[in-house]
Structures are given as C-alpha cells and as structure tokens.
Design a protein around this motif. Structure first.
Motif, PDB file in Angstrom:
ATOM      1  N   SER A 106     -12.730   1.222  -6.578  1.00 44.02           N
ATOM      2  CA  SER A 106     -11.566   0.835  -5.784  1.00 44.02           C
ATOM      3  C   SER A 106     -10.268   1.160  -6.520  1.00 44.02           C
ATOM      4  N   ARG A 107     -10.236   0.853  -7.809  1.00 42.15           N
ATOM      5  CA  ARG A 107      -9.044   1.159  -8.600  1.00 42.15           C
ATOM      6  C   ARG A 107      -8.840   2.666  -8.703  1.00 42.15           C
ATOM      7  N   GLY A 108      -9.943   3.399  -8.838  1.00 42.37           N
ATOM      8  CA  GLY A 108      -9.851   4.855  -8.910  1.00 42.37           C
ATOM      9  C   GLY A 108      -9.333   5.457  -7.618  1.00 42.37           C
ATOM     10  N   LEU A 109      -9.822   4.940  -6.485  1.00 43.17           N
ATOM     11  CA  LEU A 109      -9.334   5.428  -5.194  1.00 43.17           C
ATOM     12  C   LEU A 109      -7.841   5.158  -5.037  1.00 43.17           C
ATOM     13  N   ASN A 110      -7.415   3.967  -5.435  1.00 44.45           N
ATOM     14  CA  ASN A 110      -5.986   3.651  -5.375  1.00 44.45           C
ATOM     15  C   ASN A 110      -5.187   4.636  -6.211  1.00 44.45           C
ATOM     16  N   ALA A 111      -5.657   4.925  -7.411  1.00 42.23           N
ATOM     17  CA  ALA A 111      -4.926   5.828  -8.301  1.00 42.23           C
ATOM     18  C   ALA A 111      -4.894   7.248  -7.741  1.00 42.23           C
ATOM     19  N   VAL A 112      -6.040   7.749  -7.312  1.00 44.19           N
ATOM     20  CA  VAL A 112      -6.106   9.131  -6.823  1.00 44.19           C
ATOM     21  C   VAL A 112      -5.247   9.305  -5.569  1.00 44.19           C
ATOM     22  N   PHE A 113      -5.420   8.415  -4.597  1.00 48.69           N
ATOM     23  CA  PHE A 113      -4.637   8.547  -3.374  1.00 48.69           C
ATOM     24  C   PHE A 113      -3.152   8.296  -3.625  1.00 48.69           C
ATOM     25  N   GLY A 114      -2.829   7.424  -4.563  1.00 50.53           N
ATOM     26  CA  GLY A 114      -1.426   7.208  -4.916  1.00 50.53           C
ATOM     27  C   GLY A 114      -0.784   8.467  -5.453  1.00 50.53           C
ATOM     28  N   VAL A 115      -1.500   9.159  -6.332  1.00 47.54           N
ATOM     29  CA  VAL A 115      -0.981  10.418  -6.880  1.00 47.54           C
ATOM     30  C   VAL A 115      -0.867  11.467  -5.778  1.00 47.54           C
TER      31      VAL A 115
END
Length: 111
Positions: free
Chosen positions: A30-39
């Motif tokens: 979940s944290r990874g998805l937030n980071a990737v989509f945020g970028v």
C-alpha cells in the motif's frame, strides 16, 4: 481549466507521497503504491506544466478516483491512537508529583 487540472494532479501527487511516508500500519504494498502513483501524478503534472506546448489534451477526472481510494485506505488502516501525542517524561513526572501530593493531602486530612 487546464491549470486547475494540473494543480489537482500535483496536489494528489504530493498527498500520495505524504501518505507513503507515514508509517501507520499500512502494508508495504500500500505504501509502495502510494509512492509510485504519487511520483507518476507529480511527473505528469510537471510534464503538462513545463513541457507540454499546447494543442489538444484530454482531462480524465476519473484519474482522481485513485487518490481518493488510496486516501480512504490510508485513513482506514491508520492506528490513530498510536499517532496521538503522548506525554513527555517531564509531563509524566509532573503529573505523578501532583497525584502524590493529592494522595498525601487526603491522607493527612487536609484534602
């Protein structure tokens, strides 16, 4: 309308990156998805703002469903009690001192 769209993309990107940086009980996925989509959102906003030279473009308001879903997941998984402020050792000692003073006052009959 274009600047609003770019602004919303940028705000969504910043929000998703901020949610990825808070360790609140979310899974690593979940944290990874937030980071990737945020970028990705920030990158696309930057592209539209600084590289895109005009012409026709499509506005996908459906793109803002993902940040909302990730924010709901973030709020649902957050352990809010763990994030609340706890008293410092000095505050704990002060409270313990006054509890002891109250206890002694009641014991001696003055309270």
């Amino acid at each position: 309308m274009f600047t609003w769209y770019v602004g919303l993309l940028a705000v969504s990107g910043f929000a998703m990156i901020a949610m990825a940086n808070v360790n609140n009980g979310q899974s690593e996925l979940s944290r990874g998805l937030n980071a990737v989509f945020g970028v990705v959102y920030l990158g696309y906003a930057g592209y539209l703002m600084f590289v895109f030279e005009g012409g026709s473009y499509l506005i996908f308001f459906q793109a803002f469903i993902l940040p909302v879903l990730l924010a709901v997941d973030f709020a649902r998984r957050t352990d809010w009690q763990a994030l609340t402020t706890r008293p410092t050792p000095t505050q704990q000692a002060f409270r313990a001192y006054w509890k002891e003073q109250d206890r002694l006052a009641k014991r001696s009959g003055r309270g």
